[in-house]
Write a protein that holds these residues in place. Structure first.
Motif, mmCIF file in Angstrom:
data_model
loop_
_atom_site.group_PDB
_atom_site.id
_atom_site.type_symbol
_atom_site.label_atom_id
_atom_site.label_comp_id
_atom_site.label_asym_id
_atom_site.label_seq_id
_atom_site.Cartn_x
_atom_site.Cartn_y
_atom_site.Cartn_z
ATOM 1 N N LEU A 251 0.829 -1.208 0.000
ATOM 2 C CA LEU A 251 0.000 0.000 0.000
ATOM 3 C C LEU A 251 0.864 1.260 0.000
ATOM 4 O O LEU A 251 0.499 2.267 -0.626
ATOM 5 C CB LEU A 251 -0.932 -0.011 1.211
ATOM 6 N N LEU A 254 1.836 1.902 -3.462
ATOM 7 C CA LEU A 254 0.743 2.483 -4.234
ATOM 8 C C LEU A 254 0.613 3.980 -3.993
ATOM 9 O O LEU A 254 0.372 4.760 -4.919
ATOM 10 C CB LEU A 254 -0.568 1.783 -3.892
ATOM 11 N N LEU A 264 -4.193 4.856 -13.487
ATOM 12 C CA LEU A 264 -4.832 3.650 -12.963
ATOM 13 C C LEU A 264 -4.861 2.595 -14.058
ATOM 14 O O LEU A 264 -5.733 2.585 -14.914
ATOM 15 C CB LEU A 264 -6.255 3.961 -12.498
ATOM 16 N N ILE A 268 -2.238 -2.056 -11.735
ATOM 17 C CA ILE A 268 -2.352 -1.315 -10.476
ATOM 18 C C ILE A 268 -3.652 -1.660 -9.763
ATOM 19 O O ILE A 268 -3.692 -1.795 -8.533
ATOM 20 C CB ILE A 268 -2.241 0.197 -10.737
ATOM 21 N N LEU A 272 -3.708 -3.231 -6.108
ATOM 22 C CA LEU A 272 -4.478 -2.607 -5.030
ATOM 23 C C LEU A 272 -5.402 -3.622 -4.368
ATOM 24 O O LEU A 272 -5.433 -3.743 -3.126
ATOM 25 C CB LEU A 272 -5.286 -1.442 -5.596
ATOM 26 N N VAL A 276 -4.898 -4.873 -0.412
ATOM 27 C CA VAL A 276 -5.995 -4.645 0.537
ATOM 28 C C VAL A 276 -6.484 -5.974 1.097
ATOM 29 O O VAL A 276 -6.744 -6.107 2.299
ATOM 30 C CB VAL A 276 -7.148 -3.877 -0.148
#
Length: 435
Positions: A251, A254, A264, A268, A272, A276
């Protein structure tokens, strides 16, 4: 009225639409025969084109499989489940549920097509746990949002021609997104579809006697099997330290990435979702249990995408895609070129269901025609983009991730999506031609 129209379409698709695997086999045979008949290619040449291109989409196939799996893993975490459940609880009626899923999917798809595919499906699944509504239409509503992706922030064609040194820069130069994505005609199409698509979905709601419901219990997630934590390896499976360290590091990357770039991409989005999921699941045991469930829906992607790669290879190398585009564009005048470009892109999209691949095939035909007729190249490019997105409504290629997450078949949703094909075709054609 729309409900009356949609009923025979739903019955027609349910009765005659083949499984997506059979659909891609049929397309393979049709394209091969057409390449031999129209382009005078020998059977051996066609087989070579097909075989040489069969594995050309391996990277993209893996990306799409990860869209499904990582999205599922993220959505199955307790925190995300509670958030989706809270949002789904705001739907007080079946009609409101259809509208909410439609809007969420449309907005998410405009931001990023991969994000839209996953979020729409996951939200539809969560809504079905709390609201008694036709599950087929609910999932079709989630997929209908995908209609606007190529007019959005992640549209591959407008982003390609806005990049320095792109393939056709010598012909049309670099065209900024202010003339494509953020042009008046494109935004007008997007806004109209944002209004029309949810209302059409709401109007297609079948009567209760014809609705297909799903048992909420069947949508539940499998609980991770508990291990006997009496060995170091078992204790590591339940430890949260290592996953948290790795997930938080991802994270952090990112955050740094968006500060530096902000683009984006599909990679990616997958990164992500995965990071998460790692953080929110906490332990490796929980994450792997979720992975085992999520990967079950990916069989269609694994087996079908290589066949589409083979079809694309035949279409491109034989010259068949260019012949189709050229035949339709030859009918065009300066006023009608955007319309015929849109139609040709919609036809080619059945066989080349890739925005980037379709641009590579059709741009050499459309751009010279636009220059000869004095048509704005930005509008011509967006005509191809919208045609690519348009026939996705009845092309099961892009529906596979949503169907995998929802546990439905293509025939379950394509009847509803066929009506979107008809109505959105009118909206888009008018916007491209007269706005």
């Amino acid at each position: 009225m729309l409900n009356v129209i949609s009923r025979p379409l739903v019955r027609l698709m349910d009765r005659y639409l083949p499984d997506p695997y059979l659909f891609v086999l049929i397309l393979t045979v049709v394209v091969a025969v057409a390449a031999m008949g129209v382009e005078a290619q020998s059977p051996l040449a066609v087989v070579r084109m097909w075989g040489d291109g069969f594995w050309s989409l391996l990277q993209f196939s893996m990306q799409m499989l990860l869209v499904l799996v990582t999205g599922y893993m993220m959505a199955s975490t307790p925190l995300v489940r509670r958030a989706l459940s809270h949002l789904a609880g705001m739907a007080a009626s079946p009609g409101a549920a259809i509208l909410m899923v439609s809007y969420v999917s449309l907005v998410a798809s405009w931001l990023n097509w991969g994000f839209g595919l996953v979020v729409g499906a996951l939200f539809a699944k969560e809504i079905a746990r709390t609201v008694r509504v036709d599950y087929r239409l609910l999932v079709a509503s989630a997929y209908s949002g995908f209609l606007i992706w190529h007019g959005g922030l992640a549209g591959s064609i407008p982003l390609a021609i806005a990049t320095e040194g792109h393939t056709f820069a010598d012909q049309i130069g670099v065209i900024p997104t202010s003339q494509t994505i953020f042009s008046f005609f494109n935004l007008a199409i997007v806004v109209v579809l944002l209004i029309v698509v949810p209302l059409v979905n709401r109007a297609m709601m079948p009567p209760e006697s014809e609705s297909v419901y799903v048992d909420p219990a069947l949508l539940g997630e499998t609980e991770p099997a508990g291990g006997i934590a009496d060995t170091p390896s078992e204790r590591m499976m339940d430890s949260k330290i290592l996953p948290i360290v790795v997930g938080v590091s991802g994270l952090a990357y990112l955050v740094d990435y968006f500060i530096r770039s902000g683009t984006l991409t599909l990679n990616i989005v997958n990164f992500l979702f995965l990071m998460v999921a790692i953080v929110l699941h906490g332990s490796a045991r929980n994450l792997l249990a979720s992975l085992s469930e999520g990967v079950k829906g990916g069989a269609g992607i694994v087996i079908q995408f290589p066949f589409y790669a083979g079809i694309m290879a035949i279409m491109v190398k034989s010259g068949l895609a260019a012949t189709i585009s050229d035949a339709l564009v030859s009918l065009a005048s300066p006023a009608s070129l955007p319309f015929w470009s849109f139609i040709s892109a919609g036809v080619v999209n059945f066989f080349v269901p890739s925005g980037g691949g379709q641009w590579a095939v059709q741009a050499p035909v459309i751009l010279p025609a636009a220059q000869a007729l004095g048509v704005d190249p930005a509008r011509a490019a967006m005509s191809i983009a919208w045609g690519d997105a348009w026939t996705n409504m009845v092309q099961p290629f892009w529906a596979l991730p949503i169907l995998g997450i929802a546990g439905l078949r293509a025939k379950d949703i394509m009847g509803f999506c066929t009506l979107h094909l008809i109505l959105s075709g009118i909206v888009i054609a008018v916007g491209l031609t007269w706005l």
